[in-house]
Design a protein around this motif. Structure first.
Motif: not given
Ligand SMILES: [Zn+2]
Length: 171
Positions: A59, A61, A66, A92
């Motif tokens: 993932s 940012d 996301e 998340w």
């Protein structure tokens, strides 16, 4: 299967990088923030595709979005799907199916993926060096160990025909 997979990672101003992935069918670009060690995480995800794991996730940012990379390996091919979640603060760690929008997908041989990700990281290192990388990415050093792992596994396992991957690459 789509061909001509391309991947670029370019450091921007302090604390962000632009990332571009493309194939014969289209491209996806994102500006990635330095709250996570994004390039290292991506390298380690690709490294993971050389082991027993068939699924890897990373993932990024994008503040606040996301961006989640989902790699699924099947034999020696890797399908990549990238999902955007509008609110990274809540998404998340959530399931891929919940609240994410498929932003880009592609499939390629692992050897092609491994090669282009390795080259993108090497070109960042060539351009900035470890000190320059640290200055721009600030919170994290250049992921030397992850790049070494990827290079070693790619050159050992993928039978890559690029000149520099045959017979090992020094340095
Ligand atoms: Zn190669």
């Amino acid at each position: 299967m789509t061909g001509d997979l391309q991947f670029r990672w370019e450091l921007g101003g302090a604390g962000w990088a632009s990332c571009r992935i493309a194939d014969g069918a289209g491209e996806y670009r994102a500006n990635v923030g330095y709250c996570t060690d994004a390039l290292a995480d991506l390298l380690y995800a690709v490294v993971g595709l050389y082991g027993d794991a068939t699924v890897q996730r990373v993932s990024f940012d994008l503040e606040p979005v996301e961006l989640r990379w989902l790699f699924q390996r099947r034999e020696l091919d890797v399908a990549l799907a990238m999902y955007e979640f509008p609110d990274g603060a809540t998404s998340w760690g959530s399931p891929d199916e919940t609240g994410g929008t498929l932003a880009w997908s592609s499939s390629s041989p692992r050897g092609v993926l491994g090669h282009v990700v390795m080259e993108a990281a090497e070109s960042v290192l060539r351009e900035h060096g470890e000190d320059g990388y640290r200055e721009k990415w600030m919170l994290h050093p250049f992921p030397v160990a992850a790049l070494q792992d990827l290079r070693r596994l790619h050159q050992r396992d993928d039978g890559c025909r690029h000149e520099r991957c045959r017979g090992g690459f020094e340095g």
